[in-house]
Design an enzyme around this catalytic site. Structure first.
Site, PDB file in Angstrom:
ATOM      1  N   VAL A  32      -1.386  -5.211  -2.181  1.00  0.00           N
ATOM      2  CA  VAL A  32      -0.668  -5.802  -1.042  1.00  0.00           C
ATOM      3  C   VAL A  32      -1.511  -5.723   0.232  1.00  0.00           C
ATOM      4  O   VAL A  32      -1.667  -6.721   0.947  1.00  0.00           O
ATOM      5  CB  VAL A  32       0.700  -5.100  -0.847  1.00  0.00           C
ATOM      6  CG1 VAL A  32       1.359  -5.541   0.450  1.00  0.00           C
ATOM      7  CG2 VAL A  32       1.610  -5.396  -2.029  1.00  0.00           C
ATOM      8  N   VAL A 142      12.616  -5.224  -0.505  1.00  0.00           N
ATOM      9  CA  VAL A 142      13.512  -5.721  -1.568  1.00  0.00           C
ATOM     10  C   VAL A 142      13.345  -7.231  -1.651  1.00  0.00           C
ATOM     11  O   VAL A 142      13.445  -7.921  -0.638  1.00  0.00           O
ATOM     12  CB  VAL A 142      14.997  -5.433  -1.238  1.00  0.00           C
ATOM     13  CG1 VAL A 142      15.898  -5.837  -2.406  1.00  0.00           C
ATOM     14  CG2 VAL A 142      15.218  -3.983  -0.884  1.00  0.00           C
ATOM     15  N   LYS A 215      15.901   0.088  -4.603  1.00  0.00           N
ATOM     16  CA  LYS A 215      16.181  -1.139  -3.840  1.00  0.00           C
ATOM     17  C   LYS A 215      17.675  -1.251  -3.522  1.00  0.00           C
ATOM     18  O   LYS A 215      18.062  -1.721  -2.451  1.00  0.00           O
ATOM     19  CB  LYS A 215      15.688  -2.352  -4.624  1.00  0.00           C
ATOM     20  CG  LYS A 215      14.159  -2.398  -4.669  1.00  0.00           C
ATOM     21  CD  LYS A 215      13.640  -3.416  -5.640  1.00  0.00           C
ATOM     22  CE  LYS A 215      12.112  -3.482  -5.595  1.00  0.00           C
ATOM     23  NZ  LYS A 215      11.544  -4.243  -6.724  1.00  0.00           N
ATOM     24  N   GLY A 312       4.813  -9.954  -5.839  1.00  0.00           N
ATOM     25  CA  GLY A 312       3.501 -10.599  -5.909  1.00  0.00           C
ATOM     26  C   GLY A 312       2.785 -10.308  -4.592  1.00  0.00           C
ATOM     27  O   GLY A 312       3.399 -10.411  -3.528  1.00  0.00           O
TER      28      GLY A 312
HETATM   29  N1  NAP Z   1       2.491  -5.393  -5.566  1.00  0.00           N
HETATM   30  C1  NAP Z   1       3.559  -6.097  -5.200  1.00  0.00           C
HETATM   31  O1  NAP Z   1       3.760  -7.245  -5.612  1.00  0.00           O
HETATM   32  C2  NAP Z   1       4.570  -5.498  -4.239  1.00  0.00           C
HETATM   33  C3  NAP Z   1       5.687  -6.269  -3.859  1.00  0.00           C
HETATM   34  C4  NAP Z   1       6.594  -5.739  -2.943  1.00  0.00           C
HETATM   35  C5  NAP Z   1       6.404  -4.472  -2.437  1.00  0.00           C
HETATM   36  N2  NAP Z   1       5.318  -3.744  -2.853  1.00  0.00           N
HETATM   37  C6  NAP Z   1       5.145  -2.416  -2.280  1.00  0.00           C
HETATM   38  O2  NAP Z   1       3.940  -2.398  -1.526  1.00  0.00           O
HETATM   39  C7  NAP Z   1       3.393  -1.079  -1.540  1.00  0.00           C
HETATM   40  C8  NAP Z   1       1.936  -1.134  -1.999  1.00  0.00           C
HETATM   41  O3  NAP Z   1       1.884  -1.682  -3.296  1.00  0.00           O
HETATM   42  P1  NAP Z   1       0.472  -2.066  -3.975  1.00  0.00           P
HETATM   43  O4  NAP Z   1       0.830  -2.827  -5.206  1.00  0.00           O
HETATM   44  O5  NAP Z   1      -0.435  -2.690  -2.985  1.00  0.00           O
HETATM   45  O6  NAP Z   1      -0.091  -0.604  -4.350  1.00  0.00           O
HETATM   46  P2  NAP Z   1      -1.588  -0.221  -4.730  1.00  0.00           P
HETATM   47  O7  NAP Z   1      -2.327  -1.418  -5.213  1.00  0.00           O
HETATM   48  O8  NAP Z   1      -1.498   0.974  -5.600  1.00  0.00           O
HETATM   49  O9  NAP Z   1      -2.245   0.197  -3.316  1.00  0.00           O
HETATM   50  C9  NAP Z   1      -1.966   1.405  -2.675  1.00  0.00           C
HETATM   51  C10 NAP Z   1      -3.004   1.620  -1.573  1.00  0.00           C
HETATM   52  O10 NAP Z   1      -2.641   2.783  -0.847  1.00  0.00           O
HETATM   53  C11 NAP Z   1      -3.753   3.682  -0.818  1.00  0.00           C
HETATM   54  N3  NAP Z   1      -3.222   5.039  -0.888  1.00  0.00           N
HETATM   55  C12 NAP Z   1      -2.250   5.517  -1.705  1.00  0.00           C
HETATM   56  N4  NAP Z   1      -2.007   6.815  -1.472  1.00  0.00           N
HETATM   57  C13 NAP Z   1      -2.861   7.176  -0.480  1.00  0.00           C
HETATM   58  C14 NAP Z   1      -3.110   8.400   0.193  1.00  0.00           C
HETATM   59  N5  NAP Z   1      -2.458   9.532  -0.111  1.00  0.00           N
HETATM   60  N6  NAP Z   1      -4.058   8.403   1.176  1.00  0.00           N
HETATM   61  C15 NAP Z   1      -4.738   7.297   1.483  1.00  0.00           C
HETATM   62  N7  NAP Z   1      -4.549   6.088   0.872  1.00  0.00           N
HETATM   63  C16 NAP Z   1      -3.618   6.048  -0.107  1.00  0.00           C
HETATM   64  C17 NAP Z   1      -4.598   3.351  -2.026  1.00  0.00           C
HETATM   65  O11 NAP Z   1      -5.939   3.756  -1.770  1.00  0.00           O
HETATM   66  P3  NAP Z   1      -7.126   3.474  -2.855  1.00  0.00           P
HETATM   67  O12 NAP Z   1      -7.295   1.987  -2.840  1.00  0.00           O
HETATM   68  O13 NAP Z   1      -8.316   4.201  -2.335  1.00  0.00           O
HETATM   69  O14 NAP Z   1      -6.598   4.001  -4.163  1.00  0.00           O
HETATM   70  C18 NAP Z   1      -4.426   1.831  -2.088  1.00  0.00           C
HETATM   71  O15 NAP Z   1      -5.346   1.212  -1.232  1.00  0.00           O
HETATM   72  C19 NAP Z   1       4.318  -0.253  -2.439  1.00  0.00           C
HETATM   73  O16 NAP Z   1       5.287   0.375  -1.636  1.00  0.00           O
HETATM   74  C20 NAP Z   1       4.993  -1.309  -3.303  1.00  0.00           C
HETATM   75  O17 NAP Z   1       6.257  -0.909  -3.796  1.00  0.00           O
HETATM   76  C21 NAP Z   1       4.393  -4.227  -3.724  1.00  0.00           C
END
Ligand code: NAP
Length: 427
Positions: A32, A142, A215, A312
């Protein structure tokens, strides 16, 4: 056309003076966060620039999306970059909770896509926003691709909501949709969801119902002002549903969907996160694949329905940027902490029931045994022998979960049956 209207409506007005470039700090640069950086950089809709981003591993190559962005594993340097808005895309509870509270205390508006943060720490982070009189927006937490929460902001009559039913977990909806019609087994559907990037490598939060329950807490807080965590709710997953259940649901004139549902202007407020049988005519029956949808019951506007892509990275990034543009406007309203703490009940509903055994008892004996526990059959299927042994499905008249469970447990003991009960919801 004012600048603000132009940005919101998606028109670029060459006469209006361009809006000031928004300085954004990202907490998280994963799927994201990096999509936010790409969209902020590429889109002509509103000038925005990501100045700094928090990650765990600063040495990892993040590709062109990270160009010009100061990546740091130290949150204080990211918050010190004087952003107009902080976008939280870390996920999970900590350090998201502490960093969001820190940013708000500094008077920096925060935008988050994190349902876990809102579900478990909603009281605390919203109290921090209220104390600092600083916006905290969470439209993307959500149904990230469906901007519907904002439709109720500053509209007290529209926001007089007394319940809703929704599909908020696109992964489970995709799995059940792919399994129906015998097109895939649960394992094949899950593997396909993972291949397409809909499901996490560890899908347990989705299939167990935990993601939907978080959610649901966000929705209860937003629409009812209820302070609730997933521990307060009746939560069930889709783990035991198989392709024949979905086939039989169709024979009974409906579909099985992963629902969250709640109502609170009734004698005993209730809230559940569980798969449920719904009739084909239900507005959510048409919501398939990874899409999400919500039916909101309001006092003045009747039933309102919203639907579209649930998640997404790209669509989530677009929603986060819209929230950021709104949060940065002078006088942007801030959400208030919830004050009501209910004890949620689980409603009495009809049930979709499956019984299976090497040899099932006579149908009249089954009906008598269930009837002796106060549980009454509405409709039954023919017996099915495709899996070896015998299986049969029924729709059962409205009853509470404890009564259904104790009746089915008694049947299980008496006839060595394996049983499954899924709620059957009308509206
Ligand atoms: N993916 C979707 O479609 C979607 C849709 C709606 C909502 N969301 C929400 O958006 C949020 C992010 O999702 P995502 O899919 O982007 O997750 P992700 O790909 O796992 O990315 C998480 C990011 O946060 C960083 N991070 C995590 N813990 C950390 C810490 N303790 N210190 C420093 N950096 C940290 C990670 O660093 P590194 O890169 O170095 O590991 C990574 O860059 C979540 O809350 C998810 O529920 C996602």
């Amino acid at each position: 056309v004012t600048t603000a209207t132009a940005a919101v409506a998606g028109h670029v007005d060459p006469v209006a003076s361009p809006p000031r470039t928004l300085r954004l700090a990202l907490l998280g640069f994963g799927s994201v966060g990096s999509a936010v950086a790409r969209l902020a950089h590429d889109s002509p809709l509103h000038p925005a620039r990501v100045t700094a981003a928090l990650v765990r591993d600063v040495r990892r190559d993040r590709g062109p999306a990270s160009q010009g962005i100061a990546l740091a594993s130290d949150a204080s340097s990211v918050l010190a970059s004087r952003p107009d808005v902080v976008i939280e895309a870390l996920g999970g509870r900590e350090p998201a909770r502490s960093l969001v509270i820190d940013a708000l205390a500094r008077g920096v508006p925060v935008v988050s896509a994190n349902k876990s943060l809102l579900a478990w720490h909603g009281d605390e982070v919203l109290a921090a926003a209220e104390a600092a009189r600083t916006p905290l927006r969470y439209e993307a937490a959500v149904m990230a691709g469906v901007p519907f929460l904002c439709a109720f902001a500053d509209r007290p009559f529209a926001a007089s909501v007394h319940g809703f039913t929704a599909i908020v977990n696109g992964t489970c909806n995709f799995i059940l949709s792919a399994m129906s019609g015998g097109r895939a087994t649960r394992q094949q559907a899950l593997a396909e969801a993972q291949r397409r990037g809909y499901a996490e490598p560890d899908p347990s939060s989705d299939v167990s119902g935990r993601d939907a329950a978080e959610k649901l807490c966000v929705l209860l807080r937003h629409f009812g002002g209820w302070s609730t965590t997933p521990n307060d709710l009746d939560v069930e997953g889709i783990e035991r549903i198989d392709a024949e259940d979905l086939e039989q649901a169709r024979e009974f004139g409906g579909v099985i969907r992963p629902l969250v549902s709640a109502a609170w202007e009734c004698e005993r407020p209730w809230a559940i996160a569980a798969p449920a049988f719904i009739p084909r005519t239900h507005p959510l029956a048409a919501v398939q694949g990874v899409d999400s949808g919500i039916v909101i019951r309001t006092r003045y506007h009747g039933v309102l329905t919203f639907g579209g892509p649930g998640a997404g990275p790209e669509v989530t990034a677009a929603t986060l940027l819209d929230d950021a543009v709104t949060a940065a406007r002078p006088g942007s309203s801030f959400a208030c902490a919830a004050s009501r703490r209910p004890s949620w009940d689980a409603p009495a509903t009809s049930w979709f029931v499956r019984v299976g055994a090497a040899r099932l008892p006579d149908e009249r004996d089954t009906a008598d045994l269930l009837g002796s526990h106060g549980v009454w059959l509405k409709r039954t299927s023919p017996r099915d022998t495709r899996r070896g042994g015998e299986r049969q499905w029924a729709l059962v008249h409205a009853d509470t979960k404890p009564r259904i469970e104790s009746a089915l447990a008694a049947l299980g003991r008496a006839a060595c049956c394996d049983t499954l009960a899924i709620r059957a919801m009308e509206a």
